[in-house]
Design an enzyme around this catalytic site. Structure first.
Site, PDB file in Angstrom:
ATOM      1  N   GLY A  25       0.836  -1.209   0.000  1.00  0.00           N
ATOM      2  CA  GLY A  25       0.000   0.000   0.000  1.00  0.00           C
ATOM      3  C   GLY A  25       0.862   1.247   0.000  1.00  0.00           C
TER       4      GLY A  25
ATOM      5  N   ARG B  38       0.749  -5.199  -5.455  1.00  0.00           N
ATOM      6  CA  ARG B  38       0.944  -6.390  -4.628  1.00  0.00           C
ATOM      7  C   ARG B  38       1.038  -7.546  -5.619  1.00  0.00           C
ATOM      8  NH1 ARG B  38      -3.279  -3.554  -0.997  1.00  0.00           N
ATOM      9  NH2 ARG B  38      -2.010  -2.813   0.733  1.00  0.00           N
TER      10      ARG B  38
ATOM     11  N   ASP C 241       5.250  -4.721   5.900  1.00  0.00           N
ATOM     12  CA  ASP C 241       5.850  -6.012   6.277  1.00  0.00           C
ATOM     13  C   ASP C 241       5.788  -7.054   5.158  1.00  0.00           C
ATOM     14  OD1 ASP C 241       3.181  -6.493   6.610  1.00  0.00           O
ATOM     15  OD2 ASP C 241       3.440  -7.703   8.438  1.00  0.00           O
TER      16      ASP C 241
ATOM     17  N   THR D 103       4.450   2.497   5.833  1.00  0.00           N
ATOM     18  CA  THR D 103       3.045   2.064   5.836  1.00  0.00           C
ATOM     19  C   THR D 103       2.272   2.975   6.769  1.00  0.00           C
ATOM     20  OG1 THR D 103       1.486   0.398   6.639  1.00  0.00           O
ATOM     21  CG2 THR D 103       3.714   0.213   7.483  1.00  0.00           C
TER      22      THR D 103
ATOM     23  N   HIS E 157     -23.107  15.781  21.800  1.00  0.00           N
ATOM     24  CA  HIS E 157     -22.462  15.262  20.585  1.00  0.00           C
ATOM     25  C   HIS E 157     -21.214  14.482  20.993  1.00  0.00           C
ATOM     26  CE1 HIS E 157     -19.994  18.774  21.380  1.00  0.00           C
ATOM     27  NE2 HIS E 157     -19.063  18.222  20.622  1.00  0.00           N
TER      28      HIS E 157
HETATM   29  O1  F6P Z   1      -1.805  -1.226   4.688  1.00  0.00           O
HETATM   30  C1  F6P Z   1      -2.339   0.002   4.332  1.00  0.00           C
HETATM   31  C2  F6P Z   1      -3.832  -0.082   4.145  1.00  0.00           C
HETATM   32  O2  F6P Z   1      -4.304   1.201   3.787  1.00  0.00           O
HETATM   33  C3  F6P Z   1      -4.615  -0.639   5.337  1.00  0.00           C
HETATM   34  O3  F6P Z   1      -4.802   0.320   6.354  1.00  0.00           O
HETATM   35  C4  F6P Z   1      -5.892  -1.074   4.664  1.00  0.00           C
HETATM   36  O4  F6P Z   1      -6.509  -2.106   5.387  1.00  0.00           O
HETATM   37  C5  F6P Z   1      -5.402  -1.579   3.327  1.00  0.00           C
HETATM   38  O5  F6P Z   1      -4.139  -0.982   3.089  1.00  0.00           O
HETATM   39  C6  F6P Z   1      -6.320  -1.268   2.163  1.00  0.00           C
HETATM   40  O6  F6P Z   1      -5.787  -1.871   1.038  1.00  0.00           O
HETATM   41  P1  F6P Z   1      -6.283  -1.577  -0.451  1.00  0.00           P
HETATM   42  O7  F6P Z   1      -5.782  -0.212  -0.840  1.00  0.00           O
HETATM   43  O8  F6P Z   1      -5.664  -2.659  -1.252  1.00  0.00           O
HETATM   44  O9  F6P Z   1      -7.777  -1.597  -0.419  1.00  0.00           O
END
Ligand code: F6P
Length: 321
Positions: free
Chosen positions: A11, A72, A103, A126, A216
């Protein structure tokens, strides 16, 4: 070392570009050729490799995302895929590789080292900040600031309409974004996967604040702890209060990196190049620990689960009464 490669993987995270810029410029400063590999490990397998110049990383320090693109790669999870990747590195004469990512990306880097002896250095990037062995990963600070900005805006309308808002944030299986943004945004409750929670207690807290005249509230839920939509329905059912749910989604991944992330990325990028120049003999990672930049064996990233600071969590609860 005469020639290195750099890629971003997994990501994207704000500050990746600042890290690429630092790697390219530090390497060129020392007379080392740098190849940019596009689309992470997928691009390494497909030979999407181009030489980088000083100018190729101009005007990117302030940009979110990654100019090298990211992906990925399923193929890279196979030995055959990794063999292709290694052959492409060899064909270009690339002697060391800098991997900027989370990771999953580090696992890939470790495989390249273990199976083919590639000298790799991982730079943690990340938004989830869940990499074991480093206090901060590139992108996390920017994301926390993005979420706090969103909470501020939501609080304006929550106040006006006297509503309970549930804000669902990213983080995968970790609650670091929720915890930091929840504290900084003054959330009334923070729900994270690391700490068990009770809907009853959350509702009681809301009812008590209502009785005191606070009409709120903002509740932050990390995606790894459950669904914001479900939580909103449950709270409405149990308290009768008007609820609204906002899922912040991918706005958390974009945007111009904060100064903190740019500096983290610049220092880590330069350190990764120095590690390769100095002739590391194994896979390493760069980390930021207790205010210091350090180099560690890459395996450290997989030797434990990064823990939430429970004192900090309790403090958030005390301050939100
Ligand atoms: O690892 C980063 C992240 O943004 C996570 O917080 C989230 O769960 C995931 O990637 C979303 O992945 P994608 O962009 O593939 O939907």
């Amino acid at each position: 070392m005469n020639s290195i490669g750099v890629l971003t993987s997994g990501g994207d995270a704000p500050g990746m570009n600042a890290a690429v810029r630092a790697v390219v410029r530090k390497a060129l400063f020392h007379g080392i050729k740098v190849y940019g590999i596009e689309r992470g490990y997928a691009g390494l397998i497909n030979n999407e490799i181009k030489e980088m110049s000083l100018g190729s990383v101009g005007d990117i320090i302030q940009r979110g995302g990654t100019i090298l693109k990211t992906a990925r790669s399923l193929e890279f999870t196979t030995y055959e895929g990794r063999l292709k990747a290694f052959q492409n590195l060899k064909n270009h004469g690339i002697e060391g590789l800098v991997v900027i990512g989370g990771d999953g990306s580090f696992r890939g880097a470790l495989k390249l080292y273990e199976e083919f002896g590639v000298k790799v250095v991982g730079i943690p990037a990340t938004i989830d900040n869940d990499i074991y062995g480093t206090d901060y990963s590139i992108g996390f600070d920017t994301t926390v600031n993005t979420v706090v900005d969103a909470i501020n805006k939501i609080r304006d309308t929550a106040f006006s309409h006297e509503r309970t808002f549930i804000v669902e944030v990213m983080g995968r299986n970790a609650g670091f974004i929720a915890l930091e943004a929840g504290i900084a945004g003054g959330a009334e409750s923070i729900i994270i996967p690391e700490v068990p929670y009770s809907i009853e207690e959350i509702c009681q807290k809301l009812i008590k604040s209502h009785q005191r005249g606070k009409l709120h509230s903002i509740i932050i839920i990390a995606e790894g702890a459950g669904s914001g939509i479900k939580l909103g329905e449950l709270i409405k059912e149990k308290t009768g209060f008007e609820t609204r749910v906002t899922i912040l989604g991918h706005i958390q991944r974009g945007g111009s990196p904060t100064a903190f992330d740019r500096i983290l990325a610049s220092r880590m990028g330069a350190m990764a190049v120095d590690a390769l120049r100095e002739g590391i003999s194994r896979g390493m990672m760069v980390a930021f620990e207790k205010g210091e930049y350090v180099l560690k064996p890459l395996e450290i990233a997989f030797s434990g689960k990064k823990q939430i600071d429970l004192e900090y969590y309790r403090l958030a609860d005390i301050l939100s009464i």
